[in-house]
Design a protein around this motif. Structure first.
Motif, short mmCIF file in Angstrom:
data_model
loop_
_atom_site.label_atom_id
_atom_site.label_comp_id
_atom_site.label_asym_id
_atom_site.label_seq_id
_atom_site.Cartn_x
_atom_site.Cartn_y
_atom_site.Cartn_z
N GLU A 36 -8.43 -1.35 10.43
CA GLU A 36 -8.47 -2.56 9.62
C GLU A 36 -9.51 -2.41 8.51
OE1 GLU A 36 -9.47 -5.48 12.55
OE2 GLU A 36 -7.37 -6.00 12.85
N TYR A 37 -9.16 -2.87 7.34
CA TYR A 37 -10.08 -2.88 6.20
C TYR A 37 -10.15 -4.31 5.68
CZ TYR A 37 -9.46 2.18 6.20
OH TYR A 37 -9.44 3.50 6.55
N TYR A 38 -11.36 -4.76 5.43
CA TYR A 38 -11.55 -6.11 4.90
C TYR A 38 -12.02 -6.01 3.45
CZ TYR A 38 -10.99 -7.77 9.63
OH TYR A 38 -10.47 -8.04 10.87
N LEU A 39 -11.27 -6.64 2.56
CA LEU A 39 -11.61 -6.63 1.14
C LEU A 39 -12.62 -7.72 0.83
CD1 LEU A 39 -8.01 -6.13 -0.30
CD2 LEU A 39 -9.63 -4.42 0.51
N SER A 40 -13.26 -7.62 -0.32
CA SER A 40 -14.30 -8.58 -0.69
C SER A 40 -13.76 -10.00 -0.83
CB SER A 40 -14.99 -8.15 -1.99
OG SER A 40 -14.05 -8.11 -3.05
N ASN A 41 -12.45 -10.16 -1.03
CA ASN A 41 -11.87 -11.49 -1.15
C ASN A 41 -11.44 -12.05 0.20
OD1 ASN A 41 -9.57 -10.07 -0.52
ND2 ASN A 41 -8.45 -10.59 -2.38
N GLY A 42 -11.77 -11.34 1.29
CA GLY A 42 -11.44 -11.80 2.64
C GLY A 42 -10.10 -11.28 3.16
N GLN A 43 -9.33 -10.65 2.31
CA GLN A 43 -8.02 -10.11 2.74
C GLN A 43 -8.23 -8.99 3.74
OE1 GLN A 43 -5.29 -9.06 -0.44
NE2 GLN A 43 -4.61 -7.27 0.71
N ARG A 44 -7.41 -8.98 4.80
CA ARG A 44 -7.45 -7.92 5.80
C ARG A 44 -6.24 -7.02 5.62
NH1 ARG A 44 -5.23 -6.41 10.59
NH2 ARG A 44 -3.85 -8.19 10.61
N ASP A 45 -6.48 -5.75 5.41
CA ASP A 45 -5.40 -4.77 5.30
C ASP A 45 -5.46 -3.86 6.51
OD1 ASP A 45 -4.62 -5.81 2.88
OD2 ASP A 45 -5.47 -4.20 1.68
N GLU A 46 -4.34 -3.31 6.87
CA GLU A 46 -4.24 -2.42 8.03
C GLU A 46 -3.46 -1.18 7.60
OE1 GLU A 46 -1.69 -3.38 11.67
OE2 GLU A 46 -3.63 -4.29 12.14
N TYR A 47 -4.04 -0.01 7.87
CA TYR A 47 -3.39 1.25 7.50
C TYR A 47 -3.42 2.21 8.68
CZ TYR A 47 -3.65 -0.43 2.73
OH TYR A 47 -3.50 -1.19 1.60
N PRO A 48 -2.46 3.12 8.75
CA PRO A 48 -2.46 4.11 9.84
C PRO A 48 -3.75 4.92 9.86
CG PRO A 48 -0.37 4.16 8.66
CD PRO A 48 -1.30 3.29 7.86
N ALA A 49 -4.29 5.15 11.04
CA ALA A 49 -5.52 5.94 11.18
C ALA A 49 -5.31 7.35 10.64
CB ALA A 49 -5.95 5.97 12.64
N SER A 50 -4.09 7.85 10.67
CA SER A 50 -3.81 9.21 10.18
C SER A 50 -3.97 9.32 8.67
CB SER A 50 -2.41 9.64 10.60
OG SER A 50 -1.44 8.79 10.02
N TRP A 51 -4.09 8.19 7.98
CA TRP A 51 -4.32 8.20 6.54
C TRP A 51 -5.79 8.30 6.21
CZ3 TRP A 51 -0.89 4.14 3.62
CH2 TRP A 51 0.46 4.36 3.92
#
Length: 69
Positions: A27-42
């Motif tokens: 999980e990655y949290y952007l400065s605007n509060g948005q949560r993004d999720e990307y494969p760990a293999s990336w």
């Protein structure tokens, strides 16, 4: 992720040395509060990520970086 224009599928990293679960995500949290999720293999190391901006302008958009030793 590098996106050339709105709606572009873009380019993203891949870690050929990743050995974890195939469906694992980070999980990655952007400065605007948005949560993004990307494969760990990336996920790549910071050192590998910092190589991209130095190499990308000279080689164009189709770049394959060899893993750092």
């Amino acid at each position: 992720m590098y996106v050339r224009h709105e709606g572009d599928a873009g380019f993203s990293t891949r870690n050929p040395q990743y050995v974890g679960p195939e469906k694992a995500v980070i999980e990655y949290y952007l400065s605007n509060g948005q949560r993004d999720e990307y494969p760990a293999s990336w996920n790549i190391t910071t050192a590998e990520a910092l190589r991209g901006p130095r190499i990308f302008p000279w080689r164009g958009s189709h770049v394959t970086l060899a893993p750092l030793a």
